[in-house]
Design an enzyme around this catalytic site. Structure first.
Site, PDB file in Angstrom:
ATOM      1  N   ILE A 192      16.807   1.227 -48.263  1.00 16.37           N
ATOM      2  CA  ILE A 192      18.017   1.688 -47.588  1.00 16.37           C
ATOM      3  C   ILE A 192      17.993   3.201 -47.410  1.00 16.37           C
ATOM      4  O   ILE A 192      18.420   3.728 -46.385  1.00 16.37           O
ATOM      5  CB  ILE A 192      19.262   1.257 -48.389  1.00 16.37           C
ATOM      6  CG1 ILE A 192      19.362  -0.275 -48.421  1.00 16.37           C
ATOM      7  CG2 ILE A 192      20.531   1.853 -47.792  1.00 16.37           C
ATOM      8  CD1 ILE A 192      20.418  -0.807 -49.379  1.00 16.37           C
ATOM      9  N   TYR A 208      21.988  -3.438 -64.892  1.00 13.25           N
ATOM     10  CA  TYR A 208      22.017  -2.856 -63.552  1.00 13.25           C
ATOM     11  C   TYR A 208      23.454  -2.719 -63.057  1.00 13.25           C
ATOM     12  O   TYR A 208      23.865  -1.652 -62.579  1.00 13.25           O
ATOM     13  CB  TYR A 208      21.214  -3.719 -62.583  1.00 13.25           C
ATOM     14  CG  TYR A 208      21.444  -3.350 -61.139  1.00 13.25           C
ATOM     15  CD1 TYR A 208      20.914  -2.178 -60.605  1.00 13.25           C
ATOM     16  CD2 TYR A 208      22.210  -4.167 -60.305  1.00 13.25           C
ATOM     17  CE1 TYR A 208      21.145  -1.820 -59.280  1.00 13.25           C
ATOM     18  CE2 TYR A 208      22.445  -3.825 -58.979  1.00 13.25           C
ATOM     19  CZ  TYR A 208      21.911  -2.653 -58.478  1.00 13.25           C
ATOM     20  OH  TYR A 208      22.156  -2.306 -57.167  1.00 13.25           O
ATOM     21  N   LYS A 254      25.652   0.743 -62.019  1.00 13.52           N
ATOM     22  CA  LYS A 254      26.303   0.985 -60.735  1.00 13.52           C
ATOM     23  C   LYS A 254      27.813   1.181 -60.917  1.00 13.52           C
ATOM     24  O   LYS A 254      28.418   2.025 -60.235  1.00 13.52           O
ATOM     25  CB  LYS A 254      26.030  -0.171 -59.776  1.00 13.52           C
ATOM     26  CG  LYS A 254      24.560  -0.400 -59.467  1.00 13.52           C
ATOM     27  CD  LYS A 254      23.846   0.872 -59.004  1.00 13.52           C
ATOM     28  CE  LYS A 254      24.252   1.326 -57.634  1.00 13.52           C
ATOM     29  NZ  LYS A 254      23.463   2.507 -57.179  1.00 13.52           N
TER      30      LYS A 254
END
Length: 323
Positions: free
Chosen positions: A36, A187, A191
């Site tokens: 991305i 994870y 975030k």
């Protein structure tokens, strides 16, 4: 913003294919050499801005620069070696970059590790995913803040994840020391920490009258199989495309997944504390403003995480410097 401005903002459709010109402005994208991040950099480069591709692998960053120049001739690109898993190296690299730049209009905190199969540590002894995604970006942004504060209208864009909605911060075990180690949970926690801290940063920037805005974005669902080729960095195969098609109603290409971060960085109507994401089911589509979720904006959680982050990172945020 005035009521008239808000009405105009709702009426005006953001065109992802006709971004506002950014000649003379400079943006840094972490993880800009792949995934991305590459498409964020490519889209920013198309506006006439100078784009800095930051990542660990200088050879890959050079390939990304060549790929972008093939599609956007004449663009102004730089590469910047950055290892978010080594906090001292982040500080030194940021200091060197600050000395070489006259301005920094946007810092897009995009790079990050996904779920790992087992617990590993950074050179600083921090859990690898939390240390890279959260702590490394905190140190980078804090180190570059004085430069951002001297640049009118600058923004810090934090790339979150829908996985953060399923996560919770355990302040007794932020770095997943207690077994069993669960990669996806760790994870998601990293975030969520990024998004909580970005919201807390927005509050602190406003309280001190800083000219810098802290804006959030998330990419939705992003799949390699739906992503157009950018050789030699990525070549989409027929098998990969067919395998990704069943998920297309709720996911998209990494090219489209870059749209929310780009809008958060460029839209004149975007403001600090806002969250931008894909329109359809938070998974795909043109970028729109979302309502931040409660776990992300709790000020007590934000203050507690801020203090813990400064302590573990070994540095504070220089609010007031350069403003």
């Amino acid at each position: 913003m005035s009521d008239a401005g808000r009405r105009n903002g709702r009426a005006r459709r953001w065109n992802v294919h006709e971004l506002p010109p950014q000649d003379g402005r400079t943006f840094l994208v972490t993880g800009g050499a792949s995934g991305i991040g590459y498409f964020i950099a490519e889209q920013l480069a198309g506006t006439g801005a100078t784009v800095i591709l930051a990542g660990r692998d200088s050879a890959r960053a050079e390939l990304a620069r060549q790929a972008i120049r093939t599609r956007v001739p004449g663009t102004r690109l730089r590469t910047f070696v950055l290892d978010l898993a080594d906090l001292e190296s982040v500080r030194k690299a940021a200091d060197g970059l600050s000395a070489s730049l006259g301005r920094l209009d946007g810092l897009i905190l995009n790079a990050g590790l996904t779920a790992q199969p087992e617990r590993r540590e950074t050179v600083d002894g921090n859990e690898l995913v939390f240390g890279t995604n959260h702590l490394g970006h905190f140190v980078l942004a804090a180190s570059l803040y004085p430069l951002l504060a001297r640049t009118t209208g600058s923004r810090i864009v934090t790339m979150g994840s829908v996985a953060a909605r399923l996560a919770d911060l355990d302040f007794d075990d932020l770095q997943a020391v207690r077994p069993p180690y669960k990669g996806f949970r760790t994870y998601g926690r990293s975030k969520l920490a990024q998004m909580v801290l970005a919201s807390e940063l927005d509050r602190r920037l406003r309280d001190t009258g800083s000219p810098v805005a802290s804006v959030l974005a998330h990419p939705g669902g992003a799949l390699d199989g739906l992503t157009p080729s950018r050789p030699p960095l990525h070549v989409r195969t027929a098998t990969g495309f067919l395998g990704a098609l069943p998920k297309a109603p709720v996911a998209q290409s990494k090219e489209h997944a870059a749209w929310p971060a780009v809008r958060a960085a460029l839209d004149p109507l975007a403001e600090g504390g806002q969250l931008w994401g894909p329109r359809f089911l938070r998974g795909r589509g043109r970028p729109v403003r979302e309502k931040p979720f409660a776990k992300m904006t709790d000020p007590q959680v934000g203050e507690r995480l801020w203090s813990a982050t400064e302590r573990v990172a070994g540095m504070g945020w220089p609010l007031g410097d350069g403003g």
